[in-house]
Scaffold this active site. Structure first.
Site, PDB file in Angstrom:
ATOM      1  N   ASP A  57      20.909  42.873  29.280  1.00  0.00           N
ATOM      2  CA  ASP A  57      19.631  42.550  29.916  1.00  0.00           C
ATOM      3  C   ASP A  57      19.087  43.786  30.627  1.00  0.00           C
ATOM      4  O   ASP A  57      19.831  44.465  31.344  1.00  0.00           O
ATOM      5  CB  ASP A  57      19.896  41.480  30.998  1.00  0.00           C
ATOM      6  N   GLU A  59      12.245  40.692  29.089  1.00  0.00           N
ATOM      7  CA  GLU A  59      11.422  39.501  29.296  1.00  0.00           C
ATOM      8  C   GLU A  59       9.951  39.834  29.064  1.00  0.00           C
ATOM      9  O   GLU A  59       9.470  40.869  29.531  1.00  0.00           O
ATOM     10  CB  GLU A  59      11.627  38.959  30.723  1.00  0.00           C
ATOM     11  N   GLU A  73      13.411  30.182  27.257  1.00  0.00           N
ATOM     12  CA  GLU A  73      14.003  29.504  28.421  1.00  0.00           C
ATOM     13  C   GLU A  73      13.036  28.500  29.053  1.00  0.00           C
ATOM     14  O   GLU A  73      11.823  28.762  29.184  1.00  0.00           O
ATOM     15  CB  GLU A  73      14.394  30.560  29.475  1.00  0.00           C
TER      16      GLU A  73
HETATM   17  O1  KIV Z   1      20.247  36.710  32.809  1.00  0.00           O
HETATM   18  C1  KIV Z   1      20.630  35.817  32.049  1.00  0.00           C
HETATM   19  O2  KIV Z   1      21.765  35.348  32.097  1.00  0.00           O
HETATM   20  C2  KIV Z   1      19.659  35.317  31.067  1.00  0.00           C
HETATM   21  C3  KIV Z   1      19.991  34.023  30.413  1.00  0.00           C
HETATM   22  C4  KIV Z   1      19.665  32.925  31.347  1.00  0.00           C
HETATM   23  C5  KIV Z   1      19.308  33.875  29.109  1.00  0.00           C
HETATM   24  O3  KIV Z   1      18.643  35.903  30.862  1.00  0.00           O
END
Ligand code: KIV
Length: 260
Positions: free
Chosen positions: A80, A111, A178
Site C-alpha cells: 500500500d 487509492e 471497499e
Molecule cells: O490498508 C488495508 O489493509 C487496505 C485493505 C482494507 C484493502 O487497504
C-alpha cells in the site's frame, strides 16, 4: 505463486483470496495459502493504534514490506502506498520505485478513481504494477467526514463504474473495491475485465480481502459488519498469557522438562 497474468486470468474462473500481513511471523503462516498478501496501511490503525491510516509513512511501508516478503517468499505481495505519497506523478514514481528497489514486493496499491488515473498510468507506463482501490477509500475518509458506504444509488454505482474503467484503462491489473452495496459490487465486477477484490462489497466480486488482525480476532477496538472472525485470537492469547503468569507466580514454570 501467482503472477500478474495469472491473477488477471482468474476473472470469471476462480475467486481470488487476499489477506493483509504486516510482519514476517504472520506472513509465513499465510505463505502459499492465499493468492496475494497486502501490506496494508491499515497497519497504522491495527498495530500502531492511530485513529486512521493517514499518518502511515513510506518508511513504515518499506519496513513492513521487507518483513512480509521475507516471511512469504512464495506469495504475491502488494504494498500500500500511504497518503501524501502520490499527489503528483513525479512523487508517485519516486516513492513507488523505492518499493521495487528496496523490497521484493510485486505491486503497489493506490487509492483513487478517475481523479488519480493519471498517477496509475504514470506508474504502469514505467513498469510498476498497480492495484487500484476505489469505493470507500480510508485515506480520504477524513476529508469526506467519515467512513461512508458508496454506490448507494444508480448515480453512485455509475460513478464507481467510471472510476473502475478509468484505472483499468490506465493499466491497473486488479482493483480493490471497499465499502459498497452488494449490487454496486456486482455491477462494477461485471463492468471491467480486471479482477475486482471486494472488502465489504458483497458476494459477487472476483475475490475478497480481509485485514488479518480483524479476521483472526486480534483487533478488538471495533468490528465492521463485513468482517467474519475465523479465530478468537485475542482470547487465545489472553488465556495463554494468563496461564503463563499464573504458573510463574505459583512456581510451576519452569518445571524439570524446561531446564538445562
Ligand atoms: O490498508 C488495508 O489493509 C487496505 C485493505 C482494507 C484493502 O487497504
Amino acid at each position: 505463486m501467482q503472477t500478474i497474468s495469472s491473477i488477471k486470468k482468474c476473472k470469471n474462473q476462480e475467486k481470488l483470496v487476499m489477506i493483509t500481513a504486516y510482519d514476517a511471523l504472520f506472513a509465513a503462516l499465510f505463505n502459499n495459502k492465499v493468492d496475494m498478501i497486502l501490506v496494508g496501511d491499515s497497519l497504522n490503525v491495527s498495530h500502531n493504534r492511530a485513529i486512521d491510516t493517514l499518518s502511515a509513512s513510506m518508511d513504515m511501508m518499506i519496513y513492513h514490506t521487507k518483513a512480509v516478503c521475507k516471511g512469504a517468499p512464495e506469495t504475491f505481495v502488494v504494498t500500500d502506498i500511504p497518503f501524501g505519497a502520490y499527489f503528483d506523478e513525479k512523487s508517485a514514481l519516486k516513492k513507488c520505485a523505492r518499493v521495487y528497489q528496496e523490497t521484493n514486493s510485486n505491486a503497489v496499491k493506490i487509492e483513487g478513481g478517475r481523479e488519480r488515473a493519471h498517477i496509475v498510468k504514470a506508474l504502469t507506463q514505467n513498469s510498476i504494477a498497480v492495484v487500484g482501490h476505489i469505493g470507500l477509500m480510508p485515506q480520504f475518509a477524513r476529508s469526506e467526514g467519515g467512513f461512508k458506504i458508496k454506490g448507494k444509488n444508480e448515480d453512485g454505482i455509475q460513478k464507481l463504474i467510471d472510476d473502475a474503467r478509468a484505472i483499468e484503462d490506465a493499466g491497473a491489473f486488479c482493483i480493490v473495491l471497499e465499502g459498497v452495496k452488494e449490487d454496486a459490487g456486482k455491477a462494477i465486477s461485471e463492468a471491467v475485465d480486471v479482477p475486482i477484490i471486494g472488502i465489504g462489497a458483497g458476494r459477487y466480486t472476483d475475490g475478497q480481502v480481509l485485514v488479518w488482525s480483524d479476521m483472526l480476532g486480534f483487533f478488538e477496538d471495533f468490528q465492521p459488519k463485513f468482517v467474519k472472525r475465523y479465530l478468537n485470537g485475542a482470547d487465545l492469547v489472553r488465556d495463554a498469557v494468563k496461564q503463563y503468569a499464573k504458573e510463574v507466580k505459583e512456581g510451576l514454570f519452569p518445571s524439570s522438562e524446561f531446564i538445562y
